[in-house]
Design a protein around this motif. Structure first.
Motif, PDB file in Angstrom:
ATOM      1  N   PRO A   1      47.997  33.504  33.098  1.00 28.74           N
ATOM      2  CA  PRO A   1      47.247  32.242  33.153  1.00 28.74           C
ATOM      3  C   PRO A   1      46.392  32.113  34.423  1.00 28.74           C
ATOM      4  O   PRO A   1      45.334  31.489  34.401  1.00 28.74           O
ATOM      5  CB  PRO A   1      48.336  31.168  33.132  1.00 28.74           C
ATOM      6  N   SER A   2      46.841  32.740  35.505  1.00 23.59           N
ATOM      7  CA  SER A   2      46.068  32.646  36.753  1.00 23.59           C
ATOM      8  C   SER A   2      44.903  33.625  36.773  1.00 23.59           C
ATOM      9  O   SER A   2      44.046  33.539  37.641  1.00 23.59           O
ATOM     10  CB  SER A   2      46.977  32.922  37.951  1.00 23.59           C
ATOM     11  N   GLY A   3      44.901  34.574  35.852  1.00 23.95           N
ATOM     12  CA  GLY A   3      43.833  35.558  35.792  1.00 23.95           C
ATOM     13  C   GLY A   3      44.377  36.939  35.497  1.00 23.95           C
ATOM     14  O   GLY A   3      45.588  37.171  35.453  1.00 23.95           O
ATOM     15  N   THR A   4      43.494  37.890  35.278  1.00 20.24           N
ATOM     16  CA  THR A   4      43.887  39.265  34.967  1.00 20.24           C
ATOM     17  C   THR A   4      44.326  39.962  36.246  1.00 20.24           C
ATOM     18  O   THR A   4      43.656  39.886  37.276  1.00 20.24           O
ATOM     19  CB  THR A   4      42.713  40.023  34.340  1.00 20.24           C
ATOM     20  N   VAL A   5      45.453  40.664  36.175  1.00 18.76           N
ATOM     21  CA  VAL A   5      45.963  41.410  37.332  1.00 18.76           C
ATOM     22  C   VAL A   5      46.281  42.829  36.889  1.00 18.76           C
ATOM     23  O   VAL A   5      46.495  43.108  35.715  1.00 18.76           O
ATOM     24  CB  VAL A   5      47.224  40.753  37.935  1.00 18.76           C
ATOM     25  N   ILE A   6      46.307  43.735  37.862  1.00 19.54           N
ATOM     26  CA  ILE A   6      46.680  45.131  37.609  1.00 19.54           C
ATOM     27  C   ILE A   6      48.047  45.354  38.245  1.00 19.54           C
ATOM     28  O   ILE A   6      48.228  45.117  39.437  1.00 19.54           O
ATOM     29  CB  ILE A   6      45.630  46.099  38.202  1.00 19.54           C
TER      30      ILE A   6
END
Length: 98
Positions: free
Chosen positions: A82-87
């Motif tokens: 929900p906070s954004g795309t992460v790797i």
């Protein structure tokens, strides 16, 4: 066949006996002595359950064999949160014969 014929013939003789005993009525009662204690109830048997291994957080628990080698592949994968795309790192391992 012989049993049925005897009961029909003997039925006439048994009838006066049945009429004579019909005039008297008797009640049957069970006689229980007062000093007999009630039957004892045994407590239920309790079973103790213990694991056959010491839990150490490894799942699934199995023995891969004496010459097994663990192969691991580590990669980075994208996760959409929900906070954004992460790797994030992702590791998958398996056992193979050595």
């Amino acid at each position: 066949m012989g049993l049925f014929s005897q009961s029909c013939v003997g039925g006439a003789q048994a009838q006066p006996l049945a009429q004579a005993s019909g005039t008297e009525v008797r009640m049957a009662q069970a006689v229980l002595p007062d000093d007999v204690p009630p039957p004892r109830r045994r407590p239920q048997t309790r079973l103790r359950v213990t694991p056959y291994y010491i839990p150490d957080g490894v799942y699934p628990r199995y023995n891969p064999g004496p010459d097994a080698v663990r192969e691991c592949n580590a990669t980075y994968v994208q996760e959409f949160r929900p906070s954004g795309t992460v790797i994030v790192p992702h590791m998958s391992c398996y056992w193979r014969r050595g």
